[in-house]
Motif scaffolding. Structure first.
Motif, mmCIF file in Angstrom:
data_model
loop_
_atom_site.group_PDB
_atom_site.id
_atom_site.type_symbol
_atom_site.label_atom_id
_atom_site.label_comp_id
_atom_site.label_asym_id
_atom_site.label_seq_id
_atom_site.Cartn_x
_atom_site.Cartn_y
_atom_site.Cartn_z
ATOM 1 N N PHE A 153 -11.194 -8.402 56.121
ATOM 2 C CA PHE A 153 -11.469 -8.229 54.687
ATOM 3 C C PHE A 153 -10.251 -7.619 53.995
ATOM 4 N N SER A 154 -10.252 -7.606 52.660
ATOM 5 C CA SER A 154 -9.053 -7.232 51.882
ATOM 6 C C SER A 154 -7.839 -7.943 52.467
ATOM 7 N N PRO A 155 -7.868 -9.265 52.527
ATOM 8 C CA PRO A 155 -6.853 -9.982 53.305
ATOM 9 C C PRO A 155 -5.468 -9.883 52.667
ATOM 10 N N ASP A 156 -4.450 -9.821 53.526
ATOM 11 C CA ASP A 156 -3.048 -9.806 53.088
ATOM 12 C C ASP A 156 -2.405 -11.150 53.434
ATOM 13 N N GLY A 157 -1.109 -11.230 53.265
ATOM 14 C CA GLY A 157 -0.399 -12.488 53.494
ATOM 15 C C GLY A 157 -0.481 -12.974 54.927
ATOM 16 N N ASP A 158 -0.540 -12.041 55.870
ATOM 17 C CA ASP A 158 -0.627 -12.465 57.272
ATOM 18 C C ASP A 158 -2.026 -12.971 57.600
ATOM 19 N N ALA A 159 -3.063 -12.295 57.123
ATOM 20 C CA ALA A 159 -4.442 -12.734 57.383
ATOM 21 C C ALA A 159 -4.672 -14.142 56.819
ATOM 22 N N ILE A 160 -4.339 -14.321 55.545
ATOM 23 C CA ILE A 160 -4.553 -15.624 54.893
ATOM 24 C C ILE A 160 -3.572 -16.665 55.430
ATOM 25 N N GLY A 161 -2.314 -16.285 55.567
ATOM 26 C CA GLY A 161 -1.295 -17.241 56.017
ATOM 27 C C GLY A 161 -1.564 -17.750 57.423
#
Lengths: 318, 318
Positions: free
Chosen positions: A22-30
């Protein structure tokens, strides 16, 4: 080797889900979207999830609009959990554990609790993007331009643009291989690192105008309050990185940023350059953090709070 | 191969000078000092020159304080000219051509006039630092930590932190090899890209406070005048990159920065993101530049000038 085992799972199954913290950053989404793009290019059926909305700056990534915030009533042959140190990081979509018999956990946090059926944790990897790159290479999956965009975004997000100390020669070699696919990496960097809303920019101007310097310009203090946020149409998050502008003044060793969170209640961020251990200062105020970045919460009227902080800091000044 | 020939010259001689272009940037100073460090580590006698002072932010580089602004009354077996497209770029130290019988010109500008006895021009190289790296590798010279610091600085300076489109996979591989020497690349990046003086920071605040947006927030105008510079203790150069803050607003396509250079005389910088060819606009005002970055000089009172510019720009707006 675990990555080849995960490669076999991909080749032998058709029906996948991908989820990240949750609260995703560029690495999570990417990294999630990199795996998603590769899987659909290989004809797989895939659902991609996150508890929260995709941050606006990451919406340029291919298929980012396919990320769902609610679990479908479906079963999966395999679920990938990416960039989550433990199960709780999945947030309110944790029920996805009941939708499959095979969870694969891929992460780079040394603290990972190895909560899945198959766990691959590489704490030397700069990012999960770097691990997904290796997964694809080792198993002979092609890295398309779409997948490369997502992987490059993962890697530069978690390394602050290939600048943080988690960047290795391996990281740079991988970034080089990714830009060879022809992705517009200049544009990706601009979107990720050089974009502000007009509210943020106006707020930055107001925040800098509060600058005060102490101890031969080696301590910089800036602050933000509710009224300034309101005047700029900004929110608290918009001020989150502004402490760096204080620290980044050439003569400054310690940057202090005081954020009003409620009447007579403040969050204080401390950043140092080379010498001061700001965690020690934060601990004096029952806060915590790291050697170069720490923080605490403090109550009182603004002027008293500021005086108080400066007094404690002065004790650490040679 | 020219680089091995240059390697032989280094091995067979003892007495060198190195010079780079006036108004030196990170590549000029970084590549010069990289070659200097390597040569002295190999026991050579070397003088290093530049017409101008080393910019403050580059003074952390090893032996930067050895760079001389006046030619010594000496002869050299060989003089290296780095990062100079033509002889004039050496500035008022051009007399160095009379102090040797062997000039070696190493550059990456495609327009290089091949003015020397030996010319090595690689326009695919991101920077002269990248070429010096190859020179050292091909000839088996060791790359020390000091040399690596200088080469890394060259490369990231000319590529905007490995972000500009001149960055290749070769550039990234070289950067990876350099960080393996153990240099503190995080600190180098902070010094190069995240350092402002207090004057610059105060000026930034004032400049942003002049922000005006037009055409559904797709055009941003900011300005600076003499009075603002004075109030901040800043000079014209301190404002040089601030046009980027205008362009980098999420909704903006065109950023315009108007700088007062004299009474009723202004320098105007234009930056666009993806669509507008700003060179065409600049040419309407007898200026010039590139598709995404251009500029011109204009006379008149500020409000009339601004109105004038907006009128011309509007014609290019769909």
């Amino acid at each position: 080797m675990i990555l080849t085992k995960i490669g076999s799972i991909i080749k032998q199954n058709d029906n996948f889900a991908i989820i990240s913290h949750f609260s995703p950053d560029g690495d999570a989404i990417g990294s999630s979207l990199a795996l998603y793009n590769m899987l659909i290019e290989n004809g797989k059926s895939v659902d991609i999830y996150n508890q929260d909305e995709v941050p606006k700056r990451l919406k340029f990534l291919p298929y980012s609009n396919y990320i769902k915030n609610q679990l479908l009533d479906k079963k999966y042959e395999c679920v990938f959990v990416l960039d989550c140190g433990d199960k709780d990081r999945i947030g309110n979509l944790v029920d996805i554990f009941n939708k499959t018999n095979l969870i694969v956990n891929i992460d780079h946090h040394i603290s990972n609790t190895l909560f899945a059926d198959i766990n691959y944790v590489d704490s030397n990897a700069s990012s999960v993007g770097e691990i997904i790159y290796n997964l694809l290479k080792i198993n002979g999956f092609e890295i398309s331009k779409n997948t490369a965009m997502c992987l490059y975004t993962s890697i530069v997000s978690d390394t602050g643009g290939l600048k943080y100390s988690n960047t290795t020669s391996m990281t740079l070699n991988i970034a080089g291989d990714l830009i060879n696919t022809g992705i517009n990496f200049t544009e990706i960097n601009r979107i990720l690192f050089n974009t502000m809303t007009k509210s943020q920019l106006k707020l930055l101007s107001k925040v800098i105008s509060t600058l005060e310097l102490y101890k031969n310009d080696s301590i910089a203090i800036m602050h933000v309050n509710k009224q300034m946020l309101e005047e700029c149409g900004a929110n608290e998050d918009d001020a989150s990185d502004m402490v760096n502008y204080a620290r980044d003044i050439d003569t400054v060793e310690l940057g202090i940023f005081i954020k009003e969170v409620d009447t007579n209640k403040f969050k204080v961020s401390l950043r140092s350059k080379n010498k001061v251990d700001v965690r020690l200062i934060a601990e004096k105020f029952n806060g915590g953090g790291h050697v170069r970045a720490a923080g605490f919460t403090i109550e009182g009227d603004f002027e008293t709070v500021k005086k108080n902080i400066l007094e404690v800091v002065s004790k650490y000044w040679k």
